[in-house]
Design a protein around this motif. Structure first.
Motif, PDB file in Angstrom:
ATOM      1  N   PHE A  10     -14.741   2.284   7.077  1.00 22.48           N
ATOM      2  CA  PHE A  10     -14.026   1.063   6.290  1.00 22.48           C
ATOM      3  C   PHE A  10     -14.647   1.201   5.002  1.00 22.48           C
ATOM      4  O   PHE A  10     -15.964   1.568   4.647  1.00 22.48           O
ATOM      5  CB  PHE A  10     -14.628  -0.187   6.984  1.00 22.48           C
ATOM      6  N   PRO A  11     -14.067   0.796   4.001  1.00 26.69           N
ATOM      7  CA  PRO A  11     -14.105   0.690   2.705  1.00 26.69           C
ATOM      8  C   PRO A  11     -15.502  -0.181   2.463  1.00 26.69           C
ATOM      9  O   PRO A  11     -15.645  -1.264   3.284  1.00 26.69           O
ATOM     10  CB  PRO A  11     -13.153   0.111   1.864  1.00 26.69           C
ATOM     11  N   ALA A  12     -16.386   0.062   1.679  1.00 27.38           N
ATOM     12  CA  ALA A  12     -17.749  -0.860   1.325  1.00 27.38           C
ATOM     13  C   ALA A  12     -17.252  -2.030   0.768  1.00 27.38           C
ATOM     14  O   ALA A  12     -16.143  -1.980  -0.224  1.00 27.38           O
ATOM     15  CB  ALA A  12     -18.395   0.037   0.414  1.00 27.38           C
ATOM     16  N   ALA A  63       0.896  -1.099  -0.004  1.00 27.23           N
ATOM     17  CA  ALA A  63       0.057   0.012   0.023  1.00 27.23           C
ATOM     18  C   ALA A  63       0.871   1.289   0.012  1.00 27.23           C
ATOM     19  O   ALA A  63       0.283   2.554  -0.069  1.00 27.23           O
ATOM     20  CB  ALA A  63      -0.880  -0.060   1.250  1.00 27.23           C
ATOM     21  N   GLY A  64       2.171   0.891   0.184  1.00 26.05           N
ATOM     22  CA  GLY A  64       3.050   2.205   0.111  1.00 26.05           C
ATOM     23  C   GLY A  64       3.634   2.685   1.383  1.00 26.05           C
ATOM     24  O   GLY A  64       4.262   3.784   1.280  1.00 26.05           O
ATOM     25  N   VAL A 121      -3.037 -10.843   2.368  1.00 18.30           N
ATOM     26  CA  VAL A 121      -2.458  -9.784   1.947  1.00 18.30           C
ATOM     27  C   VAL A 121      -3.183  -8.711   1.183  1.00 18.30           C
ATOM     28  O   VAL A 121      -3.056  -7.355   1.513  1.00 18.30           O
ATOM     29  CB  VAL A 121      -1.247 -10.297   0.939  1.00 18.30           C
ATOM     30  N   ALA A 122      -4.148  -9.066   0.304  1.00 21.56           N
ATOM     31  CA  ALA A 122      -4.812  -8.105  -0.398  1.00 21.56           C
ATOM     32  C   ALA A 122      -5.808  -7.470   0.375  1.00 21.56           C
ATOM     33  O   ALA A 122      -6.144  -6.378   0.101  1.00 21.56           O
ATOM     34  CB  ALA A 122      -5.513  -9.054  -1.484  1.00 21.56           C
ATOM     35  N   LEU A 123      -6.505  -8.339   1.452  1.00 17.46           N
ATOM     36  CA  LEU A 123      -7.332  -7.595   2.491  1.00 17.46           C
ATOM     37  C   LEU A 123      -6.462  -6.369   3.077  1.00 17.46           C
ATOM     38  O   LEU A 123      -6.926  -5.184   3.301  1.00 17.46           O
ATOM     39  CB  LEU A 123      -8.117  -8.291   3.396  1.00 17.46           C
ATOM     40  N   ALA A 124      -5.367  -6.640   3.813  1.00 20.73           N
ATOM     41  CA  ALA A 124      -4.551  -5.667   4.377  1.00 20.73           C
ATOM     42  C   ALA A 124      -4.091  -4.486   3.478  1.00 20.73           C
ATOM     43  O   ALA A 124      -4.211  -3.436   3.846  1.00 20.73           O
ATOM     44  CB  ALA A 124      -3.218  -6.338   4.992  1.00 20.73           C
ATOM     45  N   SER A 169      -4.417   1.194   2.177  1.00 21.91           N
ATOM     46  CA  SER A 169      -4.309   2.038   0.994  1.00 21.91           C
ATOM     47  C   SER A 169      -5.235   3.146   1.305  1.00 21.91           C
ATOM     48  O   SER A 169      -5.135   4.310   1.185  1.00 21.91           O
ATOM     49  CB  SER A 169      -4.688   1.511  -0.242  1.00 21.91           C
ATOM     50  N   SER A 170      -6.605   2.714   2.132  1.00 20.92           N
ATOM     51  CA  SER A 170      -7.473   3.476   2.615  1.00 20.92           C
ATOM     52  C   SER A 170      -6.875   4.497   3.422  1.00 20.92           C
ATOM     53  O   SER A 170      -7.031   5.891   3.430  1.00 20.92           O
ATOM     54  CB  SER A 170      -8.746   3.048   3.111  1.00 20.92           C
ATOM     55  N   ILE A 171      -6.016   3.863   4.356  1.00 26.50           N
ATOM     56  CA  ILE A 171      -5.714   4.781   5.443  1.00 26.50           C
ATOM     57  C   ILE A 171      -4.507   5.593   5.135  1.00 26.50           C
ATOM     58  O   ILE A 171      -4.517   6.914   5.455  1.00 26.50           O
ATOM     59  CB  ILE A 171      -4.910   3.950   6.615  1.00 26.50           C
ATOM     60  N   ARG A 172      -3.751   5.171   4.021  1.00 29.19           N
ATOM     61  CA  ARG A 172      -2.506   6.215   3.487  1.00 29.19           C
ATOM     62  C   ARG A 172      -3.170   7.299   2.759  1.00 29.19           C
ATOM     63  O   ARG A 172      -2.802   8.262   3.044  1.00 29.19           O
ATOM     64  CB  ARG A 172      -1.744   5.161   2.648  1.00 29.19           C
TER      65      ARG A 172
END
Length: 403
Positions: free
Chosen positions: A217-219, A27-28, A381-384, A389-392
């Motif tokens: 949280f993302p939908a 996610a960066g 991994v993909a869920l994390a 990514s949303s947090i970032r």
């Protein structure tokens, strides 16, 4: 200036084999420390570093007990943007002894200490759904309030129940000048976010209050309804996998009512279909074959699988049951694949890694038993990556305003 804005520092506690940490890295974020007590899990990460796997290449890995770790020793330029970790779940797991706060493995107090000492801009915690059980409801309230006000610490001789009362009184005052966080939580089913596994886990996310971040949280992006539509209304699922009519299973009885409602609808669901086990592993060679052994890491047949009442495995054309850290004899056969013919076999390590969305180049150097323990404890991994990514994104907005 642009590079300064984009650089994000993170610290990972209870890293395990690296599922949550890889997702956060993807996610960066750049890990300044990955702390894990278990030597076998550390060996997994270090083995992949030696192999040049980019996702873990620059992690400073500390094999250490978090309770003994001195966070002041970390050499970090600037603030910690994200502190993340999945404290050991055994104290709260359905399959454990349910001792919760009385279990010596309860590491939530150490996560609180890390928040207090590192003062990260954001926090991310993952744990089992059992944490939300009624028997732990008071302790879960304590976790949320202690993360909200990490500097309000336990006094000598004060137990957590009395500490909770003091936190509650402070919370109702409605004013706090010290370190505090805006904290939210939700139980997420990984299948609803494109993970080929029905995995319910509690995620807790908090942002430091002074940042003024409003976050949710993302939908969900995927659904069972969309999977059923693709399988039994349009048939696109079977066509994509080239499964002839004679080899297609009957509609599972438990899904008949949902399917009836779908067939009465004129419009398909707006979400993507749940990803199934077949979706996850269709392109892997047959395990045990010469091609499977020579071309795919960790793709070896494990003998001895059998089914019995309550231990029936994961159906091929649904998301897998939750992979668990137990191995042979796990209730429900979560680590076993069930074919429509009635045959069963254990998932290979590579197949299980696919279900947890680890990259195919990620190597697990241990035996099947130890590796399944690491995979069963991991965060997909993909869920994390999606949550991180949303947090970032929200942290970058704050930085852009500050700069």
């Amino acid at each position: 200036m642009a590079n300064k804005i984009l650089t994000m520092n993170s610290v990972e506690l209870f890293t395990g084999a690296g599922g949550l940490a890889i997702g956060i890295s993807n996610a960066g974020f750049r890990h300044q420390a990955a702390i894990e007590r278990d030597k076998d899990a550390c060996l997994t990460i270090r083995s992949n570093q030696q192999r040049g796997i980019q996702a873990v290449a620059d992690w400073p890995v500390f094999q250490a007990d978090v309770s003994q770790f001195d966070f002041t020793t970390l050499q970090v330029k600037g603030e910690i943007d994200l502190l993340a970790g999945g404290p050991p779940c055994q104290p709260f797991s359905q399959g454990g002894k349910h001792q919760g706060w009385d279990d010596s493995r309860d590491m939530f107090p150490q996560f609180f200490r890390a928040v207090r000492e590192l003062k990260p801009k954001a926090i991310l915690v993952e744990n089992v759904k059992g944490l939300l059980r009624s028997s732990f409801s008071q302790y879960f309230e304590y976790i949320i309030l202690q993360l909200t006000y990490p500097e309000i610490v336990q006094k000598p001789g004060e137990d957590w129940v009395d500490h909770l009362s003091r936190l509650e009184r402070h919370h109702t005052v409605g004013r706090h000048d010290g370190l505090s966080y805006r904290v939210v939580f939700r139980n997420l089913n990984a299948a609803d976010y494109g993970i080929p596994q029905k995995r319910d886990r509690v995620f807790i996310v908090g942002f430091r209050s002074d940042l003024g971040v409003e976050w949710s949280f993302p939908a969900p992006t995927h659904s069972q309804e969309a999977m059923l539509w693709e399988q039994w209304v349009t048939g696109d699922y079977w066509e994509r996998h080239q499964v002839p009519l004679c080899e297609r299973p009957e509609v599972p009885r438990k899904q008949c009512s949902s399917l009836y409602n779908l067939q009465s609808s004129l419009f398909p669901p707006l979400t993507k279909p749940w990803r199934t086990v077949r979706d996850a592993i269709w392109d892997l060679p047959v395990p045990g074959s010469e091609e499977g052994f020579s071309k795919v890491l960790n793709h070896v047949v494990i003998p001895g699988a059998r089914k019995y009442p309550g231990h029936t495995g994961s159906p091929l054309d649904e998301p897998a049951k939750t992979l668990k850290a137990g191995v042979h004899g796990v209730p429900g056969g979560e680590n076993m694949l069930a074919f429509h013919t009635g045959e069963v076999r254990y998932f290979t390590v590579r197949e299980a890694a696919r279900l947890q969305t680890f990259p195919d180049e990620y190597f697990f150097p241990h035996c099947w038993t130890q590796t399944m323990r690491q995979l069963g404890n991991a965060v997909p991994v993909a869920l994390a990556e999606m949550i991180a990514s949303s947090i970032r994104t929200h942290l970058l907005r704050v930085r852009a305003i500050q700069v």
